[in-house]
Scaffold this active site. Structure first.
Site, PDB file in Angstrom:
ATOM      1  N   GLN A  78       0.844  -1.197   0.000  1.00 29.51           N
ATOM      2  CA  GLN A  78       0.000   0.000   0.000  1.00 29.51           C
ATOM      3  C   GLN A  78       0.883   1.253   0.000  1.00 29.51           C
ATOM      4  OE1 GLN A  78      -2.560   0.646   3.401  1.00 29.51           O
ATOM      5  NE2 GLN A  78      -4.141   1.596   2.185  1.00 29.51           N
ATOM      6  N   GLY A 109       3.347   2.405  11.077  1.00 30.93           N
ATOM      7  CA  GLY A 109       3.079   1.859  12.405  1.00 30.93           C
ATOM      8  C   GLY A 109       2.601   0.433  12.249  1.00 30.93           C
ATOM      9  N   GLY A 110       1.596   0.285  11.407  1.00 32.91           N
ATOM     10  CA  GLY A 110       1.063  -1.045  11.158  1.00 32.91           C
ATOM     11  C   GLY A 110       0.496  -1.118   9.763  1.00 32.91           C
ATOM     12  N   MET A 111       0.410  -2.329   9.234  1.00 29.01           N
ATOM     13  CA  MET A 111      -0.186  -2.539   7.919  1.00 29.01           C
ATOM     14  C   MET A 111      -1.067  -3.783   8.025  1.00 29.01           C
ATOM     15  SD  MET A 111      -0.625  -1.589   4.854  1.00 29.01           S
ATOM     16  CE  MET A 111      -1.839  -2.465   3.878  1.00 29.01           C
ATOM     17  N   GLU A 112      -2.324  -3.589   7.641  1.00 33.82           N
ATOM     18  CA  GLU A 112      -3.361  -4.597   7.882  1.00 33.82           C
ATOM     19  C   GLU A 112      -3.338  -5.759   6.888  1.00 33.82           C
ATOM     20  OE1 GLU A 112      -3.658  -1.469   6.773  1.00 33.82           O
ATOM     21  OE2 GLU A 112      -5.288  -1.244   5.350  1.00 33.82           O
ATOM     22  N   ASN A 113      -2.157  -6.298   6.589  1.00 33.46           N
ATOM     23  CA  ASN A 113      -2.122  -7.413   5.649  1.00 33.46           C
ATOM     24  C   ASN A 113      -3.005  -8.549   6.177  1.00 33.46           C
ATOM     25  OD1 ASN A 113      -0.312  -6.095   3.860  1.00 33.46           O
ATOM     26  ND2 ASN A 113       1.312  -6.459   5.356  1.00 33.46           N
ATOM     27  N   HIS A 164      -6.468  -0.934  15.620  1.00 25.84           N
ATOM     28  CA  HIS A 164      -6.673  -0.292  14.320  1.00 25.84           C
ATOM     29  C   HIS A 164      -6.481  -1.301  13.176  1.00 25.84           C
ATOM     30  CE1 HIS A 164      -6.408   3.143  11.423  1.00 25.84           C
ATOM     31  NE2 HIS A 164      -5.658   2.264  10.767  1.00 25.84           N
ATOM     32  N   GLU A 165      -5.362  -2.009  13.190  1.00 24.89           N
ATOM     33  CA  GLU A 165      -5.092  -2.945  12.079  1.00 24.89           C
ATOM     34  C   GLU A 165      -6.106  -4.082  12.078  1.00 24.89           C
ATOM     35  OE1 GLU A 165      -3.352  -1.512  10.122  1.00 24.89           O
ATOM     36  OE2 GLU A 165      -2.206  -0.180  11.429  1.00 24.89           O
ATOM     37  N   HIS A 170      -9.359  -3.157  10.421  1.00 29.07           N
ATOM     38  CA  HIS A 170      -9.329  -3.222   8.958  1.00 29.07           C
ATOM     39  C   HIS A 170      -9.830  -4.575   8.432  1.00 29.07           C
ATOM     40  CE1 HIS A 170      -7.643   0.498   7.479  1.00 29.07           C
ATOM     41  NE2 HIS A 170      -6.568   0.434   8.249  1.00 29.07           N
ATOM     42  N   GLU A 203      -9.920   4.163   5.983  1.00 29.99           N
ATOM     43  CA  GLU A 203      -9.245   4.612   7.211  1.00 29.99           C
ATOM     44  C   GLU A 203     -10.179   5.295   8.210  1.00 29.99           C
ATOM     45  OE1 GLU A 203      -6.515   3.512   8.065  1.00 29.99           O
ATOM     46  OE2 GLU A 203      -5.501   2.928   6.210  1.00 29.99           O
ATOM     47  N   ASP A 210       0.929   8.273  -1.593  1.00 28.33           N
ATOM     48  CA  ASP A 210       1.706   8.262  -0.342  1.00 28.33           C
ATOM     49  C   ASP A 210       1.844   9.664   0.228  1.00 28.33           C
ATOM     50  OD1 ASP A 210       2.189   5.565  -0.180  1.00 28.33           O
ATOM     51  OD2 ASP A 210       4.112   5.660  -1.232  1.00 28.33           O
ATOM     52  N   TYR A 234      -8.506   9.720   7.995  1.00 25.29           N
ATOM     53  CA  TYR A 234      -8.549   9.027   9.291  1.00 25.29           C
ATOM     54  C   TYR A 234      -9.506   9.710  10.261  1.00 25.29           C
ATOM     55  CZ  TYR A 234      -4.326   6.354   8.068  1.00 25.29           C
ATOM     56  OH  TYR A 234      -3.432   5.514   7.475  1.00 25.29           O
ATOM     57  N   ARG A 262      10.084   4.655  11.006  1.00 25.43           N
ATOM     58  CA  ARG A 262       8.638   4.855  10.848  1.00 25.43           C
ATOM     59  C   ARG A 262       8.386   6.313  10.487  1.00 25.43           C
ATOM     60  NH1 ARG A 262       4.170   4.023  15.627  1.00 25.43           N
ATOM     61  NH2 ARG A 262       2.367   4.765  14.453  1.00 25.43           N
ATOM     62  N   LYS A 296       5.869   8.411  10.274  1.00 26.15           N
ATOM     63  CA  LYS A 296       5.117   9.314  11.144  1.00 26.15           C
ATOM     64  C   LYS A 296       5.956   9.819  12.324  1.00 26.15           C
ATOM     65  CE  LYS A 296       1.884   8.873  14.888  1.00 26.15           C
ATOM     66  NZ  LYS A 296       0.762   8.221  15.553  1.00 26.15           N
TER      67      LYS A 296
END
Ligand code: BES
Ligand code: ZN
Length: 614
Positions: free
Chosen positions: A154, A281-285, A308-309, A312, A331, A386, A394, A568, A570
């Site tokens: 993503q 931070g995280g990726m909802e794979n 959060h992840e 998703h 989001e 991106d 969000y 990271r 952010k």
């Protein structure tokens, strides 16, 4: 009355394919003509060349019977050969062209087929600079013994490691055969086997159709600990015990989300903790969230990221935005659900404090944004998805949903959201689809509670509407008083009643500091509360930004250590941006970045290059 033939065609297309008619500005693909229904990958992971090499077999659904051209998205891929495979399984070479590279979109791969073949086989290898892959040397890992690689697809980086239709409007199932060096483990967004022997030969299958941005692969020295009947944590060996402890509530999180929004549909929910260079931070794979080690604070205070992840798995992975212009459906819903999970698990106080911080930070962020960038739904043609990412999808998205919740009440709103997830499960939709469903299933039953003008204002006007519900936290009243008294010199740093503060209370306090804080006051705070060097990354990056604004340069060694270790985006980009505002700060930032850059992910490198004007 004669039936409208056009309408008939539209309905027909809508019922036989899950595809969306709205074009995706970030893809060259033409999925209404032909779309991918399945992907079979066979790739070797070569650390010495820093490349994936092998083949992708695509199963095709031809919707336009006259179409013979298949357009795929690629970026920096080397195409070795392409063959069409007919219904009997015989392969024949086909001709193709690879367009010149576009900085945002990559290169269209145009394949000319002689007939509407059911399958296509592409032999290819990736480039060492693939934007969706990070290749790490042993020295960049915790043990220092083995190399590591991971993908981040993503927003539009899947095309840098697989030739495909890289748009969330297309869903497909996949299988993969991945080979690598022996002691390494391979993890994918598919059915990971926690008991797999480390033999370098892995097979995966993802039976639910997913969009390309959820394709994920990681290879490295990875250990695993089960934390529940359907949950486990993968991490580098030295971190796995600590990580499993931090994430031990994951099964409880899944259970409360199922209570609210219906069954978890992806069988397992594992977490892969990546090296600190992971750019997000995280990726909802699906089936395995990829996470930064910076969420491991030691006291579970940052597990909201896991909520959060996990969320998703409903908003995003199950119901997907058809293109980046409707990102708020993904989001915004997820940020809303995340807060509901936190409320169920850790109580209303904790959840409300997070809302108040997020609302305030969104307002501050929006104050510096162009009106166009403040819209929940906007035209992103020509904009890198991106770079276009902000708090708007969000937190403005989440705020909009809390507005609806406040007007309709949870008794009606919760079942509506649950039914929405069921109705659009495994589909990719736009804001229009949401609105049609909302009108028929919530508004119609409760007319007059929300006006069309109010909805329009939330979706299509800049800023935050007057109708926004204002969250209030009593616990913050005490924090605000401490901040006011401390800043006025009436309360000593060590007398601040912060011993029991949770993360949100610290964020509230730091956010209450003036635009240019007093360096001596920050020195006193630091002495009393050891903020520089804190293991809580959310507190750390806000604190470091404040120290730069104050000219409190004593924090520089800790800042350097933080941005050298962590990639990271952010957490590090705001610090670089703040440092870049003064000559001396910029010189320091460039010096640290010189050492840090080789360890950063390409996505983070691009953002920091921009922040420092490189
Ligand atoms: N899916 C996003 C990450 C993302 C978004 C990657 C867009 C690339 C493009 C993920 O769910 C996310 O939002 N992660 C956040 C954490 C969250 C708690 C707000 C992050 O990485 O900071
Ligand atoms: Zn998210």
């Amino acid at each position: 009355m004669k039936p409208n033939p056009l309408l008939g065609v539209v309905l027909f297309v809508a019922t036989i394919t899950p595809l969306h008619a709205e074009p995706d500005p970030h893809s060259y693909a033409e999925p209404l003509k032909v779309s991918i229904s399945a992907l079979d990958l066979d790739l070797a992971v070569d650390f010495s060349k820093q490349e994936l090499a092998g083949q992708a077999e695509l199963s095709l659904d031809w919707h336009d019977t006259a179409a013979r051209t298949l357009v795929l998205d690629t970026r920096d891929l080397h195409i070795d050969a392409i063959e069409a495979i007919d219904a009997r399984g015989s392969a024949a070479a086909v001709s193709y062209t690879l367009d010149a590279n576009d900085a945002i979109l990559g290169s269209a791969l145009r394949i000319e087929m002689r007939e509407a073949s059911p399958k296509l086989r592409i032999r290819y290898h990736t480039s060492p600079k693939a934007s969706g892959l990070q290749w790490m040397t042993p020295q960049q890992t915790a043990s220092g013994k083995h190399p590591f690689m991971f993908s981040q697809s993503q927003a539009i980086h899947a095309r840098s490691w697989i030739p495909l239709q890289d748009t969330p409007s297309v869903r497909f199932t996949y299988t993969a055969h991945i080979t690598t060096a022996k002691p390494l483990r391979v993890v994918m967004s598919a059915d990971n086997d926690v008991h797999h022997v480390l033999d370098g030969d892995y097979r995966f299958s993802m039976k639910q159709p997913i969009p390309s941005y959820l394709l994920a692969l990681a290879v490295g020295e990875l250990d695993v600990r089960e934390t529940g009947p359907r949950t486990a944590v993968f991490a580098e060996p030295s971190l796995v015990v600590k990580a499993a402890k931090e994430f031990e509530d994951t099964e409880k999180m899944i259970a409360v989300t199922e209570q609210l929004y219906g069954p978890y549909r992806w069988d397992r929910y594992d977490i892969l903790v990546l090296p600190a260079s992971f750019p997000f931070g995280g990726m909802e794979n699906p089936r395995v969230t990829f996470a930064t080690p910076t969420v491991i604070a030691g006291d579970k205070s940052l597990v909201g990221l896991i909520a959060h992840e996990l969320a998703h798995s409903w908003s995003g992975n199950l119901v997907t935005n058809a293109n980046a212009q409707h990102m708020w459906l993904n989001e915004g819903f997820t940020t809303y659900v995340e807060n509901r999970i936190i409320e169920s698990l850790y109580g209303k106080d904790v959840a409300t404090m997070q809302l108040v911080v997020d609302d305030q930070e969104l307002l501050v962020e929006m104050a510096d944004m162009k009106p166009r960038e403040q819209l929940l739904v906007s035209d992103l043609t020509g904009i890198d998805p991106d770079e276009g990412l902000s708090g708007v999808p969000y937190d403005k998205g989440r705020w909009f949903l809390r507005f609806l919740e406040s007007r309709y009440g949870r008794a009606d709103f919760d079942p509506f959201v649950r039914a929405y997830f069921d109705h659009f499960a495994f589909k990719s939709i736009t804001t229009r689809d949401f609105l049609v469903y909302y009108s028929a299933n919530l508004e119609k039953q409760h007319p007059g509670k929300v006006s069309a003008a109010e909805i329009d204002e939330w979706l299509h006007q800049p800023g935050i509407p007057e109708s926004a519900p204002i969250a209030h936290s009593d616990r913050f009243d005490a924090v605000d008083k401490a901040a006011t008294d401390f800043l006025a010199g009436k309360l000593a740093a060590k007398a601040i009643p912060a011993r029991q503060w949770v993360t949100s209370e610290w964020l509230r306090f730091i956010n209450a500091l003036p635009a240019k804080p007093d360096a001596a006051q920050l020195a006193a705070l630091d002495k009393a509360w050891k903020l520089s060097g804190t293991g809580n990354a959310e507190i750390a990056f806000r604190w470091y930004v404040a120290t730069v604004r104050a000219g409190y340069t004593q924090a520089r060694p800790q800042i350097a250590a933080f941005i050298e270790r962590i990639g990271r985006r952010k957490l590090v980009v705001p610090i670089y941006e703040e440092l870049a505002k003064s000559e001396d700060g910029k010189a320091f930032a460039k010096e640290v970045y010189r050492k840090a850059r080789p360890g950063y992910h390409p996505i983070t490198q691009a953002s920091v290059d921009k922040a420092l004007g490189l």
